[in-house]
Write a protein that holds these residues in place. Structure first.
Motif, short mmCIF file in Angstrom:
data_model
loop_
_atom_site.label_atom_id
_atom_site.label_comp_id
_atom_site.label_asym_id
_atom_site.label_seq_id
_atom_site.Cartn_x
_atom_site.Cartn_y
_atom_site.Cartn_z
N MET A 132 38.26 -27.67 94.51
CA MET A 132 38.25 -26.45 95.31
C MET A 132 37.40 -26.62 96.57
N LEU A 133 36.29 -27.36 96.44
CA LEU A 133 35.46 -27.64 97.60
C LEU A 133 36.22 -28.48 98.62
N GLN A 134 36.94 -29.48 98.11
CA GLN A 134 37.73 -30.34 99.00
C GLN A 134 38.85 -29.56 99.70
N ASP A 135 39.32 -28.50 99.03
CA ASP A 135 40.37 -27.66 99.63
C ASP A 135 39.81 -26.65 100.63
N GLY A 136 38.48 -26.66 100.79
CA GLY A 136 37.86 -25.79 101.77
C GLY A 136 37.59 -24.36 101.34
N GLN A 137 37.61 -24.11 100.01
CA GLN A 137 37.36 -22.74 99.54
C GLN A 137 35.87 -22.42 99.61
N SER A 138 35.55 -21.16 99.80
CA SER A 138 34.17 -20.74 99.97
C SER A 138 33.43 -20.70 98.63
N LYS A 139 32.11 -20.64 98.75
CA LYS A 139 31.27 -20.58 97.54
C LYS A 139 31.64 -19.36 96.70
N ASP A 140 31.80 -18.20 97.34
CA ASP A 140 32.11 -16.97 96.60
C ASP A 140 33.47 -17.06 95.91
N GLN A 141 34.44 -17.66 96.59
CA GLN A 141 35.78 -17.81 96.00
C GLN A 141 35.73 -18.71 94.76
N ILE A 142 34.97 -19.79 94.86
CA ILE A 142 34.87 -20.73 93.74
C ILE A 142 34.17 -20.08 92.56
N ILE A 143 33.08 -19.38 92.82
CA ILE A 143 32.34 -18.72 91.74
C ILE A 143 33.23 -17.71 91.03
N GLU A 144 33.91 -16.89 91.79
CA GLU A 144 34.77 -15.86 91.21
C GLU A 144 35.89 -16.47 90.38
N TYR A 145 36.50 -17.52 90.89
CA TYR A 145 37.62 -18.16 90.18
C TYR A 145 37.14 -18.78 88.87
N MET A 146 36.02 -19.50 88.90
CA MET A 146 35.53 -20.18 87.70
C MET A 146 35.09 -19.19 86.64
N VAL A 147 34.50 -18.07 87.06
CA VAL A 147 34.07 -17.05 86.11
C VAL A 147 35.28 -16.39 85.45
N GLN A 148 36.29 -16.09 86.25
CA GLN A 148 37.46 -15.37 85.74
C GLN A 148 38.39 -16.25 84.92
N ASN A 149 38.50 -17.52 85.28
CA ASN A 149 39.54 -18.37 84.68
C ASN A 149 39.02 -19.46 83.74
N HIS A 150 37.73 -19.74 83.78
CA HIS A 150 37.22 -20.84 82.95
C HIS A 150 35.98 -20.47 82.14
N ALA A 151 35.65 -19.19 82.08
CA ALA A 151 34.57 -18.68 81.21
C ALA A 151 33.21 -19.30 81.50
N LEU A 152 33.01 -19.74 82.75
CA LEU A 152 31.68 -20.21 83.15
C LEU A 152 30.88 -19.03 83.70
N THR A 153 29.59 -19.09 83.59
CA THR A 153 28.76 -18.04 84.16
C THR A 153 28.54 -18.31 85.65
N ARG A 154 28.24 -17.27 86.39
CA ARG A 154 27.99 -17.40 87.83
C ARG A 154 26.82 -18.35 88.09
N ASN A 155 25.82 -18.26 87.23
CA ASN A 155 24.64 -19.10 87.43
C ASN A 155 24.96 -20.59 87.32
N VAL A 156 25.79 -20.95 86.35
CA VAL A 156 26.17 -22.36 86.17
C VAL A 156 26.92 -22.87 87.38
N VAL A 157 27.90 -22.09 87.87
CA VAL A 157 28.69 -22.50 89.03
C VAL A 157 27.80 -22.61 90.26
N TYR A 158 26.94 -21.62 90.45
CA TYR A 158 26.05 -21.61 91.61
C TYR A 158 25.12 -22.82 91.62
N LYS A 159 24.54 -23.14 90.45
CA LYS A 159 23.64 -24.29 90.35
C LYS A 159 24.37 -25.58 90.69
#
Length: 308
Positions: free
Chosen positions: A271-298
């Motif tokens: 997703m980073l290579q595709d140029g998506q923003s930090k907020d977009q990545i966090i939201e997607y991972m939380v909604q679709n892969h059951a990761l917490t925001r903190n884990v993605v942000y770190k």
């Protein structure tokens, strides 16, 4: 005549050798029989009624009881009228006690190892003396009995056909992260011991690494207020319960379709290579892969630091 005489001498010589060999074997067996036995004796984890008849017989018969805490064990021994002598044997002196215990065993006297509660060697001292006794040729006998691990597992409602026991999580960050990662990927039920003052932090770390798994917290096993608290990690974090004492924490295994944390990090990299923003990545991972925001942000921060 000489031939017969030679055969006769040879036969006598072989008989003598056989006799000497049998004597040596008999001596070795006798020495082994005279050696003491090292017993690992479980003690109750809360309810004195859980001690076994065999445990009491063993404690009364041994020459020496090596106790993790002589004061606590002394209360137990007094209650059951056990008169055997005690010495201390705990994590701070277990190496220095090896020679003393082996010396007693070599005199043909039996020794029992006991801990504050539960089975010696399970998150408690015993491994060092057991290894030394085996290397010294002594017999080691472990008695079945009280432990928090098995009752918690069998009453948890989680899978019991296969499980992994980790004891207490390491305090060193790199070792702790390694164990948490193993828990996140294994399909077996994971079992931990944890103290009350560290339980919530442990649950938060599990939520970050494993996602919102089904867990069971068992407390006061075998005691009057025994309790099993079941639910997802987030549900337990929202609940309030007594934090005193030590807990058994059981975590459901990953499903066969579950993604490892490394797989999820690869999704973030893409997703980073595709140029998506930090907020977009966090939201997607939380909604679709059951990761917490903190884990993605770190991970995003760490990734940025590596690439800067």
């Amino acid at each position: 005549m000489q031939s017969r005489s030679g055969q006769g001498y040879c036969g006598v010589h072989q008989d003598r050798q056989r006799t000497e060999t049998n004597q040596i074997i008999g001596y070795i067996i006798k020495v082994r029989d005279l050696s003491g036995i090292l017993y690992l004796v479980p003690t109750p984890i809360g309810n004195l009624g859980d001690i076994t008849l065999r445990a009491l017989e063993t404690l009364k018969s041994v020459h020496l009881i090596a106790s993790e805490d002589t004061r606590k064990t002394g209360v137990l021994l007094k209650h059951f009228e056990v008169k055997s002598k005690q010495i201390s044997y705990h994590k701070f002196n277990e190496r220095s006690r090896v020679d003393k215990i082996l010396s007693v065993l070599s005199e043909g006297l039996d020794v029992a190892i006991v801990t504050d509660a539960g089975s010696p060697g399970i998150s408690d001292p015993a491994q060092i003396i057991v290894q030394a006794a085996i290397e010294g040729g002594f017999t080691v006998t472990a008695l079945p009995g009280a432990t928090a691990l098995i009752p918690a597992l069998t009453a948890s409602g989680l899978a019991t056909d296969s499980f992994v026991f980790h004891g207490f999580l390491p305090t060193k960050r790199n070792l702790r992260d390694k164990v948490l990662k193993e828990i996140s990927t294994t399909q077996h039920t994971s079992v931990l011991y944890e103290s009350g003052n560290k339980l919530l932090q442990c649950l938060r770390e599990l939520l970050e690494v494993c996602g919102d798994r089904q867990v069971v917290v068992a407390r006061e096993i075998s005691k009057l207020f025994e309790e099993y608290i079941r639910g997802t990690i987030s549900e337990l974090l929202d609940r309030s319960f007594v934090m005193k004492g030590e807990f058994v924490l059981l975590i459901s295994g990953a499903t066969s379709q579950a993604e490892s944390i490394d797989d999820l990090y690869m999704v973030i990299d893409t997703m980073l290579q595709d140029g998506q923003s930090k907020d977009q990545i966090i939201e997607y991972m939380v909604q679709n892969h059951a990761l917490t925001r903190n884990v993605v942000y770190k991970y995003l921060i760490e990734n940025k630091r590596k690439n800067s």
